[in-house]
Write a protein that holds these residues in place. Structure first.
Motif, mmCIF file in Angstrom:
data_model
loop_
_atom_site.group_PDB
_atom_site.id
_atom_site.type_symbol
_atom_site.label_atom_id
_atom_site.label_comp_id
_atom_site.label_asym_id
_atom_site.label_seq_id
_atom_site.Cartn_x
_atom_site.Cartn_y
_atom_site.Cartn_z
ATOM 1 N N SER A 93 0.443 -1.156 -0.177
ATOM 2 C CA SER A 93 -0.280 0.094 0.223
ATOM 3 C C SER A 93 0.738 1.514 0.254
ATOM 4 O O SER A 93 0.115 2.426 -0.059
ATOM 5 N N SER A 94 2.014 1.050 -0.147
ATOM 6 C CA SER A 94 3.280 2.342 0.158
ATOM 7 C C SER A 94 3.510 2.413 -1.520
ATOM 8 O O SER A 94 3.957 3.541 -1.660
ATOM 9 N N ARG A 97 -4.508 12.577 0.343
ATOM 10 C CA ARG A 97 -4.368 12.403 1.259
ATOM 11 C C ARG A 97 -5.856 12.776 2.411
ATOM 12 O O ARG A 97 -5.649 14.547 2.031
ATOM 13 N N LEU A 98 -6.280 12.054 2.188
ATOM 14 C CA LEU A 98 -6.982 12.142 3.133
ATOM 15 C C LEU A 98 -7.844 13.402 2.262
ATOM 16 O O LEU A 98 -8.994 14.283 2.771
ATOM 17 N N GLY A 99 -8.528 13.387 1.305
ATOM 18 C CA GLY A 99 -9.555 14.937 0.183
ATOM 19 C C GLY A 99 -8.613 15.722 0.020
ATOM 20 O O GLY A 99 -9.416 15.960 -0.589
ATOM 21 N N PHE A 146 -2.775 3.372 3.113
ATOM 22 C CA PHE A 146 -3.397 4.085 4.034
ATOM 23 C C PHE A 146 -4.181 4.632 3.985
ATOM 24 O O PHE A 146 -5.947 5.111 4.107
ATOM 25 N N ILE A 147 -3.613 6.128 3.825
ATOM 26 C CA ILE A 147 -3.917 7.925 3.777
ATOM 27 C C ILE A 147 -4.269 7.867 2.440
ATOM 28 O O ILE A 147 -5.244 9.482 2.331
#
Length: 210
Positions: free
Chosen positions: A23-24, A38-40, A57-58
């Motif tokens: 995921s990285s 990142r988070l929108g 993940f983020i």
């Protein structure tokens, strides 16, 4: 001798490492550019192909095409400066030059096509409405297409889009007008033919009399 619990823990840790590692990383293809969100919130734009890293993940990766794309425009009716109605079939080619601006303004190629279609039709009406029918169909089509492209490119810049070409495939009178013009031409040719036949008949009669 290792206990079964230690082995399970080791496998679990290895599993987590693989997931985190997977995921990285992300790959950017030759025909794409990538926007990392990142988070929108947009974080960075990657334009070079290859392997890249992101926060696991983020971060979300949005792929955006960087090839030249086609915009097919439905036929439009335009009124020329001499008040003649034209049915114009045109298309455009464009590319996304600013992925961040594109994402923030339209978000997708489908939405961009809708917006560009509206802008292209408005530009067609502005430019072709300033010239005559003959100018459009015969005299200055190349120059008119360049003007339309420049106008559309200027307006599309706000969406992170560069318009590279606009082409008019067809510019004709509407079907009913074309039919009327054809019938007038046919009537005129028939009248001329009748005159020629009459003149020929008169000449033939003169020759026989002589």
């Amino acid at each position: 001798m290792k206990s079964p619990v230690a082995g399970i823990v080791a496998l679990f840790v290895l599993f987590l490492v693989v997931i985190v590692g997977y995921s990285s990383v992300f790959t950017v293809a030759q025909t794409e550019q990538a926007l990392v969100v990142r988070l929108g919130e947009p974080v960075k734009v990657v334009t070079e192909p290859g392997l890249n890293f992101k926060a696991p993940f983020i971060d979300t990766v949005i792929s955006i095409d960087k090839r030249i794309l086609d915009l097919e425009n439905p036929s439009q009716e335009v009124i020329a400066s001499d008040q003649k109605r034209l049915v114009v079939d045109a298309f455009a080619r464009y590319r996304i030059k600013n992925a961040l601006r594109f994402y923030q303004s339209v978000g997708s190629i489908q939405a961009a096509n809708i917006q560009l279609t509206t802008l292209l039709n408005a530009s067609l009406r502005r430019v072709l409405g300033e010239v005559t029918f003959i100018t459009v169909v015969r005299d200055e089509r190349e120059a008119l297409m360049a003007r339309i492209r420049d106008q559309l490119d200027k307006e599309a810049d706000g969406y992170g889009i560069q318009v590279v070409d606009v082409r008019i495939r067809r510019a004709d009178l509407p079907e009913q007008n074309s039919q009327a013009v054809y019938q007038r031409m046919q009537t005129e040719r028939q009248r001329e033919a009748a005159e020629f036949r009459a003149q020929g008949g008169q000449k033939a009669q003169e020759i026989r009399s002589n």
